[in-house]
Design a protein around this motif. Structure first.
Motif, short mmCIF file in Angstrom:
data_model
loop_
_atom_site.label_atom_id
_atom_site.label_comp_id
_atom_site.label_asym_id
_atom_site.label_seq_id
_atom_site.Cartn_x
_atom_site.Cartn_y
_atom_site.Cartn_z
N LEU A 180 -35.97 -6.84 27.11
CA LEU A 180 -34.56 -6.49 26.94
C LEU A 180 -34.38 -5.75 25.62
CD1 LEU A 180 -32.94 -9.89 28.01
CD2 LEU A 180 -33.35 -7.87 29.43
N GLY A 181 -33.43 -4.82 25.60
CA GLY A 181 -33.13 -4.08 24.38
C GLY A 181 -32.57 -4.98 23.28
N ASP A 182 -31.84 -6.00 23.64
CA ASP A 182 -31.25 -6.94 22.70
C ASP A 182 -32.28 -8.05 22.43
OD1 ASP A 182 -29.87 -8.93 21.34
OD2 ASP A 182 -28.15 -8.94 22.71
N ASN A 201 -33.82 -2.09 31.72
CA ASN A 201 -34.12 -0.68 31.91
C ASN A 201 -35.07 -0.55 33.09
OD1 ASN A 201 -34.92 1.97 31.82
ND2 ASN A 201 -35.60 1.94 29.69
N ALA A 202 -34.57 -0.08 34.23
CA ALA A 202 -35.39 0.02 35.44
C ALA A 202 -36.44 1.10 35.35
CB ALA A 202 -34.49 0.27 36.65
N ALA A 203 -36.37 1.97 34.34
CA ALA A 203 -37.34 3.04 34.20
C ALA A 203 -38.68 2.55 33.65
CB ALA A 203 -36.78 4.14 33.30
N LEU A 204 -38.73 1.31 33.18
CA LEU A 204 -40.00 0.78 32.68
C LEU A 204 -41.04 0.80 33.79
CD1 LEU A 204 -38.77 -2.30 30.61
CD2 LEU A 204 -39.63 -0.14 29.73
N LEU A 232 -33.10 -6.86 37.21
CA LEU A 232 -32.46 -5.91 36.31
C LEU A 232 -31.11 -6.44 35.84
CD1 LEU A 232 -32.40 -3.03 35.02
CD2 LEU A 232 -31.31 -2.26 37.14
N LEU A 233 -30.92 -6.48 34.53
CA LEU A 233 -29.63 -6.86 33.95
C LEU A 233 -28.92 -5.56 33.59
CD1 LEU A 233 -30.73 -9.79 31.61
CD2 LEU A 233 -30.10 -9.85 34.01
N SER A 234 -27.94 -5.20 34.42
CA SER A 234 -27.28 -3.90 34.24
C SER A 234 -25.88 -3.94 34.82
CB SER A 234 -28.10 -2.81 34.93
OG SER A 234 -27.42 -1.57 34.90
N SER A 235 -24.98 -3.21 34.20
CA SER A 235 -23.63 -3.09 34.76
C SER A 235 -23.54 -1.85 35.64
CB SER A 235 -22.60 -2.99 33.63
OG SER A 235 -22.94 -1.94 32.76
N ARG A 236 -24.63 -1.07 35.70
CA ARG A 236 -24.65 0.12 36.55
C ARG A 236 -24.81 -0.28 38.01
NH1 ARG A 236 -29.48 3.16 34.27
NH2 ARG A 236 -29.04 4.59 35.96
N PRO A 237 -24.22 0.49 38.93
CA PRO A 237 -24.39 0.18 40.35
C PRO A 237 -25.86 0.30 40.78
CG PRO A 237 -23.07 2.17 40.05
CD PRO A 237 -23.39 1.64 38.69
N VAL A 238 -26.21 -0.40 41.83
CA VAL A 238 -27.59 -0.42 42.30
C VAL A 238 -28.07 0.98 42.65
CG1 VAL A 238 -29.11 -1.26 44.12
CG2 VAL A 238 -27.41 -2.77 43.13
N ALA A 239 -27.22 1.80 43.26
CA ALA A 239 -27.62 3.15 43.65
C ALA A 239 -28.09 3.96 42.44
CB ALA A 239 -26.47 3.86 44.35
N SER A 242 -36.32 3.31 41.18
CA SER A 242 -37.39 2.44 40.71
C SER A 242 -38.34 2.05 41.84
CB SER A 242 -36.80 1.20 40.07
OG SER A 242 -35.95 0.57 40.99
N ALA A 243 -38.36 2.81 42.92
CA ALA A 243 -39.31 2.67 44.03
C ALA A 243 -39.33 1.27 44.62
CB ALA A 243 -40.70 3.09 43.57
#
Length: 196
Positions: free
Chosen positions: A12-14, A49-52, A60-67, A72-73
């Motif tokens: 995590l970034g934090d 960060n799903a780009a890892l 994934l801990l994110s407020s962004r929508p799944v789409a 991330s394959a």
């Protein structure tokens, strides 16, 4: 995975949040958190960060929508809000490590391709299984199972004996036809008995 702790990579970034989550998971008998640099023998990763580039199931801990993170394959098995409680993250990690996708809304359902998996699991008669009838107390125990609570915590929270908690867990596993606690939560999620 009974008898073996799940090895969890927390990236995590934090750093403070990562440390608190690691301590929370380490306190349980089910998880063995490892530092962000370790990738060998990892069962599941909790990331923001799903780009890892990790070849393990991701929570994934994110407020962004799944789409928005779908590139991330198919490695993202669960998306939770960044401020999700540790118990919810632990439950999602258990499900992801067991190969289940935990989705929460229509957008998530549309962005994940379950068709191939569904073909493997559907029988020839295509009958829909009836929703099991759980008692109100079993429903409470199931909700605590979804939070990742062990029998002692269930007993303490519901003011019952550990033996009674074990009895309720066994009844839930039987009614759901589940092999273990993780399987029970996955089945309960699919049948709409619990929401993650």
């Amino acid at each position: 995975m009974a008898g073996r702790r799940l090895t969890v990579l927390i990236a995590l970034g934090d750093a403070g949040r990562a440390e608190r989550l690691s301590a929370s998971l380490a306190a349980s008998e089910e998880f063995a958190p490892v530092p962000a640099g370790s990738v060998s023998g990892v069962d599941v990763a909790i990331v923001d960060n799903a780009a890892l580039q990790l070849a393990v199931p991701l929570v994934l801990l994110s407020s962004r929508p799944v789409a928005a993170v779908n590139g991330s394959a198919g490695r993202v098995f669960a998306v939770l809000p960044p401020n999700a409680e540790d118990g919810l993250i632990a439950a999602a990690a258990r499900l992801a490590a067991a190969g289940y996708h935990a989705v929460r809304d229509e957008e998530a359902l549309e962005s994940v391709d379950f068709a191939a998996e569904a073909d493997d699991h559907l029988s020839g008669d295509h009958e829909v299984a009836a929703r099991p009838s759980l008692s109100p107390r079993e429903a409470e125990v199931l909700a605590l199972l979804a939070e990742g609570a062990p029998n002692k915590v269930i007993a303490r929270r519901l003011d019952i004996s550990v033996h009674t908690a074990k009895f309720h867990v066994a009844a839930i596993l039987t009614k759901l036809g589940a092999a273990n606690r993780t399987d029970a939560i996955a089945i309960a999620m699919r049948q709409g008995l619990v929401l993650v």
